[in-house]
Design an enzyme around this catalytic site. Sequence first.
Site, PDB file in Angstrom:
ATOM      1  N   CYS A 140      76.435  24.913  57.665  1.00 17.14           N
ATOM      2  CA  CYS A 140      75.979  24.425  58.967  1.00 17.14           C
ATOM      3  C   CYS A 140      75.567  22.952  58.890  1.00 17.14           C
ATOM      4  O   CYS A 140      76.424  22.085  58.843  1.00 17.14           O
ATOM      5  CB  CYS A 140      74.863  25.308  59.516  1.00 17.14           C
ATOM      6  SG  CYS A 140      74.633  25.119  61.303  1.00 17.14           S
ATOM      7  N   HIS A 161      77.257  30.582  59.124  1.00 22.07           N
ATOM      8  CA  HIS A 161      76.150  30.923  58.213  1.00 22.07           C
ATOM      9  C   HIS A 161      76.526  32.122  57.335  1.00 22.07           C
ATOM     10  O   HIS A 161      76.186  33.273  57.646  1.00 22.07           O
ATOM     11  CB  HIS A 161      74.881  31.229  59.012  1.00 22.07           C
ATOM     12  CG  HIS A 161      74.187  30.008  59.520  1.00 22.07           C
ATOM     13  ND1 HIS A 161      73.147  29.407  58.857  1.00 22.07           N
ATOM     14  CD2 HIS A 161      74.417  29.255  60.626  1.00 22.07           C
ATOM     15  CE1 HIS A 161      72.750  28.345  59.528  1.00 22.07           C
ATOM     16  NE2 HIS A 161      73.509  28.230  60.617  1.00 22.07           N
ATOM     17  N   GLU A 184      75.267  32.979  54.562  1.00 19.73           N
ATOM     18  CA  GLU A 184      74.136  33.560  53.830  1.00 19.73           C
ATOM     19  C   GLU A 184      73.643  34.859  54.473  1.00 19.73           C
ATOM     20  O   GLU A 184      72.983  35.669  53.824  1.00 19.73           O
ATOM     21  CB  GLU A 184      72.988  32.543  53.718  1.00 19.73           C
ATOM     22  CG  GLU A 184      72.199  32.280  54.975  1.00 19.73           C
ATOM     23  CD  GLU A 184      72.805  31.220  55.881  1.00 19.73           C
ATOM     24  OE1 GLU A 184      72.055  30.657  56.706  1.00 19.73           O
ATOM     25  OE2 GLU A 184      74.026  30.961  55.791  1.00 19.73           O
TER      26      GLU A 184
END
Length: 258
Positions: free
Chosen positions: A113, A221, A223
């Site tokens: 990001c 994202h 993660e």
Amino acid sequence: MARPIVGIIGNRYLMNDQYPVHTGGTMNSEAVAQVAQCLPLLIPTDPRYVSVEDLLARCDGFLFTGGRPNVHPAEYGEAETEAHGAFDRDRDAIALPLIRACVARGQPILGICRGFQEVNVAMGGTLYPEIRDLPGRMNHRMPPDGTLEEKFELRHTVRFCDGGVFHRLMGAPEVLTNTLHGQGIKTPGAGVVVDGHAPDGTPEAIYVKDAPGFTLAVQWHPEWDAANDPVSRPLFTAFGDAVRAWAKGQGAVPAAVV
């Protein structure tokens, strides 16, 4: 052998509206520890406390995380406007030269990001301050309400270049991702290859061409639920493999051979 160290480039935050802290989302540490199989180390991203030289010497790789503050437009030769939002000039002062140093020496980096945008700016590229204001573009921002699961819901596809780095890494020409960003790439920096796009043409996956090491970055994202998501897991696994190779003195692992 001790796990190699991944420095997590975090953000400045004011806790309880008065206590300044350096923060990094728990899910970033979880992805580094559980999927990349490395030791996560949160970096206080401020030139008063750390230097690029110190970080290069003590960490084996770096994760450039997302965050609410944006890269200041002065870093890519543009004037600040209201649309550019909030900034973290201390993070700019560490993250941008750190990216350039890692690219030059082949030390592994993964951008997410804001980190994706930092890679582009560090290499001389520019950014749009607000993607949703551009003709024909969708709203890529995080939903304002709802649970975390709803905010990180998979919302659009990303199409990779046929036979490109991300296509080979994911084993698929197209994947489904979340989207939680306002800004995006305007012009790619020197050597920055846009290897994946959203349906509206927004760049979503990049790497640095001819860089000696792992230099992948994504606008979404990964993660979130990295251990289980079929798109996130290979990305963090490949990053961890590159970090381990660096830590063992085996040299850089180019993104092109991932």
